[in-house]
Design an enzyme around this catalytic site. Structure first.
Site, short mmCIF file in Angstrom:
data_model
loop_
_atom_site.label_atom_id
_atom_site.label_comp_id
_atom_site.label_asym_id
_atom_site.label_seq_id
_atom_site.Cartn_x
_atom_site.Cartn_y
_atom_site.Cartn_z
N LYS A 159 43.40 33.06 37.61
CA LYS A 159 43.70 34.18 38.50
C LYS A 159 45.21 34.14 38.72
CE LYS A 159 41.38 35.99 42.38
NZ LYS A 159 41.06 37.33 41.93
N1 PPE Z 1 37.22 39.70 38.07
C1 PPE Z 1 38.48 39.87 38.48
C2 PPE Z 1 39.48 40.34 37.49
C3 PPE Z 1 38.81 39.64 39.82
O1 PPE Z 1 40.06 39.81 40.21
C4 PPE Z 1 37.80 39.23 40.72
C5 PPE Z 1 38.14 39.00 42.16
C6 PPE Z 1 36.49 39.05 40.24
C7 PPE Z 1 36.24 39.29 38.91
C8 PPE Z 1 35.39 38.57 41.13
O2 PPE Z 1 35.59 37.22 41.50
P1 PPE Z 1 35.03 36.64 42.89
O3 PPE Z 1 35.84 37.25 43.97
O4 PPE Z 1 35.24 35.18 42.78
O5 PPE Z 1 33.60 37.03 42.99
N2 PPE Z 1 39.12 39.84 42.69
C9 PPE Z 1 39.80 39.52 43.92
C10 PPE Z 1 41.08 40.31 44.09
C11 PPE Z 1 40.99 41.69 44.61
C12 PPE Z 1 42.35 42.24 44.98
O6 PPE Z 1 42.45 43.45 45.15
O7 PPE Z 1 43.32 41.50 45.10
C13 PPE Z 1 38.87 39.60 45.12
O8 PPE Z 1 37.80 40.19 45.03
O9 PPE Z 1 39.22 39.04 46.14
#
Ligand code: PPE
Length: 306
Positions: A159
């Site tokens: 990330k």
């Molecule tokens: N894919 C991506 C690309 C992603 O950024 C997230 C989280 C997920 C999947 C889901 O992961 P999880 O939150 O562990 O279930 N995205 C974060 C960032 C959002 C933002 O606008 O900044 C979030 O959901 O917090």
């Protein structure tokens, strides 16, 4: 999305006033996108605010950092404690939590190794990410013309701050075209994920989701939903999906910390319709779990007061 200020931000071990939480314009990460971050939520429970799967998020932060050769000067346990403290001092019942590891001031150029490593944790109240209506009735999504970053171009498992340009381009394209969210295919043409969420479809009573090897982030919500779905008696299969699998889905939804569990009502204007029974059941159980209302998922919560 706009956000509301809270009072303190944790910066390298100190609680700093919100308006004083500043960095220098020659901060390395501002120039090269060389940071890593997390997105976490805290929810109100009958025992006060609790952070959902906090240690899992901090472990992923450490993994992201390792992929980018960044040594975080705090352990997972120290980051967990710092987060609980930050939520506590800001006296919020529920909030979004944004830990950021960034390369600071003192070095320029593409070699990030000599840079100082700084860490901040900010919290703020944040409503529904894709709108209340989206949570209730589903969102309209579009397959993006932007491909998901290839894992051999940038590690998609990290990330990383700079890596999110890929997501932002897809998000802008979808919004400009009048959709709520974008789905990105990987360089082989398989479905990877959305700009900030993982994706699931339901077909013939089974849940299908792309494998991590398709370029999907190892989402904490994805993992929670897989556990919940299996506990409810549904089969969950990780498999490569074509865009046509999305068009022909019986039900579909996306998962993420910010977005939570959001039904998909159409993909590229192929109607899936109002949320179906399986999406509804999973959504309902997820919301009950994050609020500490399901005994078997209480281990997922880290209470901030004691
Ligand atoms: N894919 C991506 C690309 C992603 O950024 C997230 C989280 C997920 C999947 C889901 O992961 P999880 O939150 O562990 O279930 N995205 C974060 C960032 C959002 C933002 O606008 O900044 C979030 O959901 O917090």
């Amino acid at each position: 999305m706009p956000f509301e200020k809270t009072s303190k931000i944790w910066m390298d071990g100190e609680l700093v006033d919100w308006d004083e939480a500043r960095v220098h314009v020659l901060t390395h990460t501002l120039h090269y996108g060389s940071g890593v971050f997390e997105g976490i939520r805290a929810y109100p429970t009958s025992d006060g605010p609790a952070v959902f799967r906090l240690a899992d998020h901090m472990r992923r932060l450490h993994d992201s950092a390792k992929l980018l050769h960044i040594d975080i000067p705090y352990s997972v346990e120290q980051l967990v404690e710092a987060t609980r403290e930050t939520v506590r001092v800001n006296q919020v019942e529920s909030c979004y939590i944004r830990p950021l590891v960034y390369l600071g001031y003192g070095e320029m150029g593409l070699n990030p190794l000599p840079c100082p490593v700084n860490v901040s944790i900010a919290v703020w109240p944040w409503g529904t990410y894709l709108g209340d209506d989206g949570v209730k009735h589903g969102v309209r999504v579009k397959v993006s013309s932007w491909r998901r970053i290839d894992p051999n171009v940038n590690p998609s498992a990290a990330k990383g701050t700079g890596i999110y340009i890929n997501s932002s381009l897809a998000k802008i394209e979808a919004l400009n075209a009048g959709y709520d969210e974008a789905i990105m295919l990987n360089s082989h043409g398989w479905v990877a994920e959305c700009t900030g969420e993982n994706i699931f479809i339901v077909k013939d009573g089974r849940l299908l989701t792309p494998p991590l090897s398709a370029g999907a982030l190892d989402g904490v919500t994805r993992d929670s939903v897989r556990t919940i779905a299996r506990d409810l008696g549904y089969e969950v299969v990780e498999t490569d999906l074509l865009r046509s699998d999305l068009y022909l889905a019986d039900e579909a939804f996306l998962t993420g910390t910010a977005a939570e569990v959001v039904p998909i009502r159409s993909v590229d204007d192929r109607e899936i319709g109002e949320p179906g029974p399986i999406v509804r059941k999973i959504q309902e159980t997820y919301f009950a779990a994050v609020h500490g209302e399901v005994e078997r998922y209480k281990d997922w919560l880290d209470h901030v007061n004691g």
